[in-house]
Write a protein that holds these residues in place. Structure first.
Motif, PDB file in Angstrom:
ATOM      1  N   TYR A   9       5.221   6.097  -2.844  1.00  0.00           N
ATOM      2  CA  TYR A   9       4.087   5.675  -3.664  1.00  0.00           C
ATOM      3  C   TYR A   9       3.013   5.167  -2.711  1.00  0.00           C
ATOM      4  O   TYR A   9       3.317   4.409  -1.782  1.00  0.00           O
ATOM      5  CB  TYR A   9       4.473   4.556  -4.628  1.00  0.00           C
ATOM      6  N   THR A  10       1.760   5.561  -2.943  1.00  0.00           N
ATOM      7  CA  THR A  10       0.690   5.187  -2.016  1.00  0.00           C
ATOM      8  C   THR A  10      -0.477   4.471  -2.685  1.00  0.00           C
ATOM      9  O   THR A  10      -1.556   4.401  -2.116  1.00  0.00           O
ATOM     10  CB  THR A  10       0.147   6.438  -1.289  1.00  0.00           C
ATOM     11  N   ARG A  11      -0.293   3.954  -3.872  1.00  0.00           N
ATOM     12  CA  ARG A  11      -1.377   3.228  -4.562  1.00  0.00           C
ATOM     13  C   ARG A  11      -0.972   1.789  -4.811  1.00  0.00           C
ATOM     14  O   ARG A  11      -0.148   1.508  -5.676  1.00  0.00           O
ATOM     15  CB  ARG A  11      -1.714   3.892  -5.892  1.00  0.00           C
ATOM     16  N   ARG A  12      -1.556   0.900  -4.029  1.00  0.00           N
ATOM     17  CA  ARG A  12      -1.316  -0.535  -4.240  1.00  0.00           C
ATOM     18  C   ARG A  12      -1.683  -0.890  -5.685  1.00  0.00           C
ATOM     19  O   ARG A  12      -2.630  -0.332  -6.246  1.00  0.00           O
ATOM     20  CB  ARG A  12      -2.152  -1.362  -3.276  1.00  0.00           C
ATOM     21  N   ALA A  16       0.835  -1.202   0.000  1.00  0.00           N
ATOM     22  CA  ALA A  16       0.000   0.000   0.000  1.00  0.00           C
ATOM     23  C   ALA A  16       0.869   1.252   0.000  1.00  0.00           C
ATOM     24  O   ALA A  16       0.437   2.317  -0.439  1.00  0.00           O
ATOM     25  CB  ALA A  16      -0.927  -0.001   1.203  1.00  0.00           C
ATOM     26  N   GLU A  17       2.092   1.124   0.492  1.00  0.00           N
ATOM     27  CA  GLU A  17       3.052   2.230   0.485  1.00  0.00           C
ATOM     28  C   GLU A  17       4.425   1.691   0.101  1.00  0.00           C
ATOM     29  O   GLU A  17       4.801   0.598   0.519  1.00  0.00           O
ATOM     30  CB  GLU A  17       3.157   2.892   1.864  1.00  0.00           C
ATOM     31  N   ASP A  71       7.493   5.774 -12.932  1.00  0.00           N
ATOM     32  CA  ASP A  71       6.046   5.738 -13.056  1.00  0.00           C
ATOM     33  C   ASP A  71       5.624   6.345 -14.388  1.00  0.00           C
ATOM     34  O   ASP A  71       6.458   6.676 -15.226  1.00  0.00           O
ATOM     35  CB  ASP A  71       5.376   6.434 -11.865  1.00  0.00           C
ATOM     36  N   ILE A 116      -6.685   1.987 -12.077  1.00  0.00           N
ATOM     37  CA  ILE A 116      -5.724   0.897 -12.230  1.00  0.00           C
ATOM     38  C   ILE A 116      -6.509  -0.365 -12.552  1.00  0.00           C
ATOM     39  O   ILE A 116      -7.450  -0.712 -11.849  1.00  0.00           O
ATOM     40  CB  ILE A 116      -4.885   0.698 -10.956  1.00  0.00           C
ATOM     41  N   MET A 130      -0.156  -0.104  -8.362  1.00  0.00           N
ATOM     42  CA  MET A 130       0.246   0.883  -9.361  1.00  0.00           C
ATOM     43  C   MET A 130       1.289   0.279 -10.307  1.00  0.00           C
ATOM     44  O   MET A 130       2.262  -0.318  -9.861  1.00  0.00           O
ATOM     45  CB  MET A 130       0.836   2.122  -8.694  1.00  0.00           C
TER      46      MET A 130
END
Length: 169
Positions: free
Chosen positions: A64-67, A46-47, A85, A132, A69
């Motif tokens: 990064y905070t979007r599982r 998740a992070e 990214d 996503i 991604m």
């Protein structure tokens, strides 16, 4: 004798082509995993801390905070992977935070996904930019995606996280 000479000439020409075109045809591979570089992966956690260099002693530039991604690995060093990214930003991430599960980022707002890989096929859903989606099968122009319970085919050119020449079963 003449036929042998012709065969030798053809083989010499082929050898020259291979020597000259070899570097252009060869894909780079990571020195640690021996997997292709660049390649796409996803964020497992998740992070995920993104560091300036490949060690815990390097400064964290951002998180990064979007599982799930999608990220592109561009280099390897020990247990560290340099990633980028969609915006071309990145740094070094510990390999334990990454997954081989393939995901893509929807690049077009209200992208319609279709029931078949055809522009005239019925619409299965419309996805917002930034969603996503899990990546499935890909042909030369279309990829099967799954997001929020919806499944369908999307034009490959509207997705980030899959190479334009990539084919998947």
């Amino acid at each position: 004798m003449r036929k042998t000479s012709q065969i030798v000439d053809v083989l010499r020409a082929l050898l020259c082509v291979c020597i000259l075109a070899g570097p252009a045809l060869a894909k780079d591979v990571g020195p640690v995993t021996n997997l292709p570089l660049p390649r796409y992966v996803s964020l497992k956690a998740a992070e995920g801390n993104v560091r300036r260099g490949p060690s815990l002693s390097h400064r964290i530039d951002w998180v990064y905070t979007r599982r799930d991604m999608p990220l592109q690995i561009t280099a390897e060093h020990g247990h560290w992977r340099r990633v980028e990214d969609r915006d071309g930003l990145g740094g070094w991430v510990h390999y334990s935070l990454l997954s081989g599960t393939r995901t893509v980022l929807i690049e077009q707002d209200m992208l319609t996904i279709r029931t078949r890989p055809e522009a005239e096929a019925p619409v299965a859903a419309a996805l917002e930019a930034g969603v996503i989606a899990r990546l499935g099968k890909c042909d030369p122009e279309w990829c099967r995606v799954t997001a929020a319970g919806y499944k369908g085919w999307a034009p490959k050119a509207r997705l980030w996280g899959v190479a334009m020449d990539e084919l998947r079963d």
